[in-house]
Structures are given as structure tokens and as C-alpha cells.
Design an enzyme around this catalytic site. Structure first.
Site, PDB file in Angstrom:
ATOM      1  CD  GLU A 257      -1.946   2.216   2.217  1.00  0.00           C
ATOM      2  OE1 GLU A 257      -1.667   3.619   1.757  1.00  0.00           O
ATOM      3  OE2 GLU A 257      -2.531   2.225   3.583  1.00  0.00           O
ATOM      4  CB  CYS A 294      -2.793   5.746   2.421  1.00  0.00           C
ATOM      5  SG  CYS A 294      -2.396   5.336   4.415  1.00  0.00           S
TER       6      CYS A 294
END
Lengths: 525, 525
Positions: A257, A294
């Protein structure tokens, strides 16, 4: 002062270390007087050996036992709330409340409990039975999982307590956590709680293990080791891609990720209708947690004109007025400064953020940058540099065609957002742009900033490369996130009593199974 | 004689070729007087551009249209049965009947029709809806799929008609098929039928495209091109791993189905109880199709003793008596000879297969080899060399502990089989060995040879690396095989009318959806 121990094979012991490190307190720019080891390969090696044994033992134990462990661990985290929030705050400067104690910690325990429920029913494994041919299959544990947690969620994404940890354990695998060197004390405390829960629920000794840091080459060696089942990494693109290469070469799955600029497209009707409201939403979302998410909205694309100027001015005002938060560490501060320099080098102009930084802590002024669509198209790669922190770039697009071209240049992202008029004014434009954006993002949003990542079965926290390593998987959302840590196991003509519980005729726990093409919770008579 | 055309962007046209080739007739060792092009990169490039357009168009069309295409194509294949069996027979020497016309062709059309049904309901996409948060997700087409078919199934695994093709199309993607150079005429005829079906059902021009061959570097470039969604490869390990490396470096998914020796473990009770019967099953299975199956049982492990000697003698008799089949081509013949030499070089002894080969066709004598468990443990890597064709290695294990050690040395395989006593005589041994074997194979069988790969939802035709590139996916079995060619797409707060059909409140086709944690076929009210 002594160096803290590592957790290997069920006990805390002195590390075989090549060096040691101390974390910073980002709020004071001072070193915290605690020492943590940089483990040699022999620590990794021993952890791997122990994990292989634990993996075999776990397969023999009922799923219920893993579920109880996850719940017990969650209870212990809840009970240690004040202490954990203080520890994590000292190491990350994230606010104790509401962020750590009231948002991130409940998210962490909620994930652990959801994972427990998933482990218990087994629905996550998608047991599939063909009664006519007597062929049966299910997802099964992949083997020891190495989890590299990121710097920005010391609890909810921690390698020893976060989403990847919960998913890997629920799927039946032992975890070797590589703690993040920015918050080793938090990792250690969580590992103590995990070990206590492990002992209380009788799980194998090496179900949870913790190493704080290794040399780079040992990290690469770890994810490509024959004993590893899979790895999960959340963090920077460069570190993630290096690990991916090592794992790929060894044929080992790794789930990444990575960075994402999370484009937000504001269509003309929306800008005219509620530009002020969106400006506030954007500024709030972008500065929340000092932008260290993120899914932080780092790139806004809007149509040129008076309303765009007004929008930028409004955001600039909010950015200037808001206090600059504290960044997670020296690396984040220098990385953010470098990213802003890259963006400016590619033609972006600073609207805010030119002021002096607060030298008493890790911090940079809230930075709003702008550029034209034309400029973006000329330097689209550099202008997509992720500025991890309290910064964002607004792209002022000349017209609809240019907006389309801009979106076509976008790399894979975790999220993409389109704000449109509340009625149908933007519908034609939406239809034109949506397929292009859709193809480039994991989660598509309407009229809402992407920062929140709900732990929902329908969530996708992933996206096309390089936002993640494989666009078919999500890092958040249960049961889907468990499926990363599994392999498909088929039983052909295997005798009933030898089948794993979920594939026997009698359904053990009312989980969902795909029987002869239909999902059901029934037993086979 | 002219060179046959390639199918690019909806029309048959002359290839931009760097050379040409002619296939062999394996039954006569003679060249077939037909010429096929080795495409330059410009052919690949044009196919990719066209596929990108087709991929976008396909997303706008209802799934029903893809389903009709798959069915129409299947009907055309059925109608061309005699012609296709003759063509494929000439290029592969596989028997027209029953193999090609009555086994492989119905399997091919059956797969296409199952894929059509899966596309129609959409259950394969696992639509997942969280009504409380209004977050919805589904698997969606990944983009243009490049399919490299193998040599051994000119119909059922053909890049332009086989399982990967059917799965990729059903999932909503255009396919660029890389035909196998051993049977280009079969590929061409299938592509003609596919194109006709494509036109009749109104699918985009570049939904199906065919290239026969490329230089190696263009194959690597193809799977790593930015325009590609994913690739699928079935074939040799060396070619597959080279493609994997290229695709991995570009962050592109590639699904591999590589070599496998498919270990068969015969436990003492089973050997004593029905050794004769198992010997016949094994010989039949191993020589079927001249042993040219991915799941051919190439490695038998049994306990030393009189019964083992008797078993080997019995298989040797069957191997010697059975006519040696024709191999698929010169490469298979030389590869098989080389593999046998490698096995013998590592200490295996020939029991049969020392006789003269039939020089009028590609053929080698049926080869049974044997070795001891001790020898196997000393050279376990080389003694796991896949001998693709009519050959097998029997490992005579000294005792239960040695059998265990042998299984622990095994690489990832597609299948693993255990024969045990029909009652409980072998149960303790089974319990000991099963977890070790289970961890190394995709499909575990009891008392049955692994050669048949049923097209069942519960099938796993895949396995731990290096049997496949990712142990979570299967190449056979619908709907699971479709999920390789998909990415997870999430819709967060997206307006109802903008959602894809499967995620709207109204369930369009009674497919299965995971709504608030429960699988159902209902609509949301």
C-alpha cells in the site's frame, strides 16, 4: 541504558543486533532516551524458523481459538488506552485525544474484533463445494506473514496490532511484525499485550513476533525467504518497490500500500453551487492529521475562472489561518520539503507555505500550491509527486478537454473523487470523466473527501499499480483483506473425515459456503 | 505460398513480420506447407492500441452481450467439430476421436458456455454492498488481457478459445491471443469463428485479436506494456518465469500455470490392498495423451518391499506393452529426452524405455524410471525435473520417516495424491503426511489419479510457486478463474444512477451479492 529486547519464539530476549537506535519526539525534536536494536539476520532467521512451526500448529487448532486471541488482545488494548495513547503521542506527536485514544484506538480494536468474527464463521475462506463431483476448496493460511507497518498509524496499522496483523492472524497465519522505527515503544507495548493474549488463549509460541528494525538487505531477504508465506507493506514507494522486487523474484506474494495523491475533481456546476463549502471540506481534510494519511487529497483539479480563483483564495485563507501541525518525524519533514521542491521545480507556484517553519518541532507551514493544466500536462510525472504531509496542489484546468487529458495522465491511486452539482448540471461531464478516473483508482467517491477509510466489507483500500502491488486486493475491509494471506486449497475425492471443518457436509459455524453454485449457510444432508 | 494474416483490430491483415514459420505434423515429422508470420512489435503495438479502445467500449456494454458472444462462439465451434478435430490432429497428432472431437472440444464449448452464464449473472464479481455506509464494490474488468496458450490443448487451453480466453472475456476484457506456434492453423480457424461471433453479437472490433508468434523480447514487452491489464501463460517454467519477471517489474499481474510433477504417494496399506489396481490406474493415467498433461503423475512415492517391486514390475509391463504415443513436436521430444537424461544423471535408473524410438514420428518409448528415497533426498532438485511426456519416476522410500523427508523436499505442485487403505489401516500415516503434502500442492486427491481437471466451481488448477505464479488463483473453474482478470472497484457515496448495474439497489439478474455481510439474490428496497 539497556537496549530493549525483541520478541522471538514466544519470549522477550536480547536481540542479535548490529546496532541500535532511539526514536524522536517530533513535538520537541529531541531524542527519546530509549534504545531499540537493529536486528541481524540471525534474529530474522530464528523468527522464521519459529514461525514455520507456529504455522503448522495453528492449522491444527480450531479457528475459534484465533478468534478468542484477537478479542482478548482487543480487550487488553482497550484497557491500556491511556497508556498507549501517551506512548504513541510521545513518539508520533499525534494528539492523544481525540485522534489516538478516541479514533485510532477504537478503530484498532474494532478491526481485531471484526477479524475475530470473520475467523470464527470462516465465510472469508469462501468454502466452495461441488457435491456431484465431490470436489471442495477453500482459502487456507498461506504461512508466516511479515508485516511492515507505516509511520502514520501507530495503532491501527501497526505491524503488531493493525489491519494487516488482524487479517493475517484471522486467516490462520503467524505474524512477524517489523515495527516502525518511528514508534518502537508503541510497538513493544502492543507486542507485550499480544503476547499476554497469546499465552492466555493457548496459541503457539511464535504466533506473534516483533523485530524493530533490520538493515535494508535483511528486509529484502525476509520477504523473499522460502519460509515466508506472504508479506504486507505500507509505506513509501521506494521502500515498497524494493521489497516487491525481492519478493517477486522469489515467487512470494507481497501486498503493498504505497503512495497516492488521491485526485479530487471539482466539476463546474459543483464549484459554482457550493465552492465555499467544498473549500472548507478540502482544507479540513487536507490538514487533518497534518495531512499524513494515505488517502489525503493531494491534487485538486478544477476549471479555470473566477470561481477557481475564489476557491483557491478561500483555501489559502484556511491554510494560512490553521496552525501547522507537527509532522511524524525528521524523515517526513525532509521528505515533504523535498516533494514541495520537486513540485515547484516542475512549475507549481506556492500560494501559501512560504512562511518560517517552527524549529522547535518537526513542522512545515501548510502549503498550498497551484499550477495550470497546461503545465501539469507538460510535467505530469513530477507534478504527481506525493507530498506526504500538510501540502496540496491545485491544478487549474483550461477546459473540459484539458481536464480529461489531465485525468488520463494520472498514475494508479488509492482514491479518486468527483464533486458534481447536486442536481444534473454536471452529468454530461461526469459521464465523460468517470470512466477515465474509474480506471485509475481503487475507490471512487462522489461529493466527499477521501480521507476516511471505513472498515467496511465493501471498502477498497488499494488500487492500480503503483498505488498498490495488485489491484485485486484491499488492505482494509473484512473479510476481503484476509484473502491476501491465503492460498486456494482444493480437495478432490478426499474422504469426509479428512476434510477441514469448513468443507465437511456439516457446516460447523453457520458461515457462508458456495454449494453447487449457490451461497448458503446450510449443511449438506 | 503466402503467409497467413494476423487478426488485429477486427480485420485479418498481413502481419508486420520479421520472419515466418511452418508447423510440423508430429505424426510424420514433416513440415506442414503453411506459413505463419512472426510478428514485429508494430503488430503488438497496434493490437494494444485497439484493445484499449475495445476495453473501454466493453465496459459500456451490458454483460448479456458478452454472454451471447461466448455462446455464439461455442455454437460455431460445435458446428465446426469435424474440421477442427482434423486441423488440430494434423498439427498435434492428438487423436481426432475420442480426444479432440469428443473430449477436448466439448470441454472447450462447455467452458465458453459456463463463462457466459457467469458473465450474465455477475456473481463472479462478488458485488458487495454496505447499505449503512453506502459503500459498494465489485470486481471489474482489468483491461486488455494477453493469453499465451500451451502446446498440449489446442482447443481447451487455446489462447483464442480456451479457459483463459473464456474467463478474460467473461470478466469483460478484450483478449490478445498469442497462438502457440505448434498449432497455428487451429488458432487461425478458431479466431475466424471468434471473429464471426464477435461481429454477429456486435462486440467491439478488437475484442478478439490473434498473433501467432513474436520474438522473445516482444513477448516480454507485451506483458509489461502499460496498456495491458493482465496476462495469462500456460507452458514451460523457463518461458513463464521470464514473462513473470518482465510483468512484475512493470507492476502488471500475470497468471502462470507452469510445470508440475504431481506427486502420488502410495501408503503401505493401499499398496498391499490393491497394488495391482493402482498400477493399472497409474500406467493409464501416465500414458494418456502420451503423458502430455499439466497434471500428469510424474512422481510416485511408495514404501520399499516386495510389494513395491511387484508394483514396479507390473507398471513396467504395462508401459512396455502399451504403444508409445506421438509427442506434440520436436521440442517436446528433445525436452523429454533431456529431462530423462537429467533424471538418470541424478541417479534414476531406467526400468523401461531403453528401446529404439520410432523415427517416423516424434516419439520416445514409454519410460519408467526408479530411484531410492536416499538418492532422491541427495538430489531432490534434479530428481524433480518435469519429464513432460510419457515418462515417470518411482521413488522407493525406505520407511515412513524417509517418505516424510521426501515430501518435505517437494516444490510447489498443481496436485498431490495419496492412496490409502480403503479402511483405516493407513490413517496414522495419512495424518502425518497430509499436512506436509497439503502445503505443497493446489489440489489434494485421495485414491484417484490427478490427470482429470474437472471444470467445477470448486476446482483448483494452480498451486504454490513455482507451479503457478500466485497460489490464490486457479486457471480452471468458473467463476473463480474470472477473478484473475479483474480489479477491485469501490464506490463510496456514489449516486445510485451512476453505479454499475450490479451495485444498484435493484439486482439486475438474480446474481449473488454480499449485502451487509449476507449473500443474497435480493434487491435492496
Amino acid at each position: 541504558m539497556t537496549t530493549h529486547p525483541v520478541l522471538i519464539a514466544g519470549r522477550w530476549r536480547e536481540a542479535a543486533a548490529s546496532g541500535r537506535f532511539s526514536p524522536d519526539n517530533p513535538a520537541t525534536r529531541s531524542r527519546i532516551d530509549q534504545h531499540y536494536p537493529i536486528s541481524d539476520w540471525s534474529d530474522c532467521d530464528e523468527a522464521l524458523d519459529a514461525a514455520v512451526i507456529a504455522a503448522r500448529q495453528l492449522r491444527q487448532l480450531p479457528a475459534e481459538q484465533r478468534a478468542r486471541f484477537l478479542e482478548r488482545f482487543a480487550d487488553k488494548i482497550d484497557a491500556a488506552k491511556v497508556e498507549l495513547a501517551e506512548l504513541a503521542n510521545r513518539e508520533t506527536a499525534l494528539p492523544k485525544t481525540p485522534r489516538l485514544a478516541e479514533v485510532e484506538l477504537p478503530r484498532t480494536t474494532g478491526q481485531l474484533r471484526q477479524a475475530a468474527a470473520a475467523a470464527r464463521t470462516g465465510s472469508w475462506a469462501q468454502p466452495t463445494i461441488d457435491t456431484a463431483l465431490n470436489i471442495r476448496s477453500q482459502l487456507a493460511p498461506v504461512g508466516p506473514v511479515v508485516v511492515f507497518g507505516p509511520n502514520n498509524f501507530p495503532l491501527a496499522f501497526n505491524g503488531i496490532a493493525g489491519g494487516d496483523f488482524a487479517a493475517a492472524i484471522a486467516a490462520g497465519n503467524p505474524v512477524i511484525a517489523k515495527g516502525h522505527p518511528a514508534h518502537p515503544g508503541t510497538c513493544q507495548r502492543l507486542a507485550e499485550l499480544a503476547l499476554a493474549a497469546q499465552i492466555e488463549t493457548g496459541l503457539p509460541a511464535a504466533t506473534v513476533q516483533l523485530i524493530y528494525a533490520t538493515a535494508r538487505e535483511n528486509g529484502l531477504r525476509l520477504v523473499s525467504d522460502i519460509r515466508v508465506g506472504a508479506s504486507a507493506f505500507t509505506g513509501s514507494r521506494s521502500a515498497g518497490l524494493a521489497l516487491k522486487q525481492a519478493a517477486d523474484e522469489a515467487g512470494k506474494p507481497i501486498y503493498l500500500e504505497l503512495s497516492s495523491v488521491n485526485p479530487v475533481v471539482i466539476l463546474p456546476g459543483a464549484l459554482a453551487e457550493r465552492g465555499k463549502e467544498i473549500a472548507r471540506e478540502f482544507a479540513d481534510s487536507c490538514l487533518m492529521g497534518t495531512g499524513q494519511f494515505c488517502t489525503n487529497p493531494g491534487l485538486v483539479i478544477l476549471p479555470a475562472g473566477e470561481e477557481a480563483e475564489w476557491f483557491i483564495a478561500r483555501v489559502a485563507e484556511l491554510f494560512s489561518r490553521a496552525p501547522a501541525g507537527t509532522l511524524l518525524g525528521a524523515g517526513v519533514e525532509s521528505g515533504l520539503a523535498a516533494a514541495i521542491a520537486t513540485l515547484c521545480g516542475a512549475g507549481a507556484k506556492r500560494v501559501t507555505g512560504t512562511g518560517m517553519a517552527d524549529d522547535s518541532r518537526y513542522s512545515l507551514p501548510n502549503a498550498l500550491l497551484r499550477t495550470s493544466g497546461e503545465q501539469f500536462l507538460q510535467h505530469s510525472r513530477r507534478l504527481q509527486t506525493e507530498a506526504f504531509g500538510n501540502a496540496a496542489l491545485v491544478v487549474v484546468s483550461a477546459d473540459s478537454e484539458q481536464t480529461r487529458a489531465i485525468i488520463e495522465c494520472l498514475e494508479g491511486n488509492l482514491t479518486g473523487t468527483i464533486y458534481s452539482h447536486s442536481r444534473r448540471d454536471d452529468e454530461a461531464e461526469y459521464s465523460l470523466l468517470e470512466p477515465i478516473l474509474r480506471d485509475r483508482v481503487g475507490r471512487l467517491l462522489n461529493d466527499k473527501m477521501p480521507t476516511g477509510v471505513a472498515v467496511s466489507p465493501a471498502m477498497n483500500h488499494g488500487g492500480p499499480y503503483p498505488a498498490s502491488g495488485h489491484a485485486g486486493f484491499t488492505a482494509v475491509g473484512i473479510p476481503a483483506s484476509l484473502r491476501r494471506f491465503a492460498k486456494l486449497e482444493c480437495y478432490d475425492n478426499v474422504r469426509e473425515q479428512r476434510l477441514p471443518p469448513l468443507l465437511r457436509n456439516q457446516n460447523p459455524d453457520d458461515g457462508w459456503r458456495l454449494i453447487d453454485g449457490s451461497w448458503s449457510q446450510r449443511s449438506i444432508l
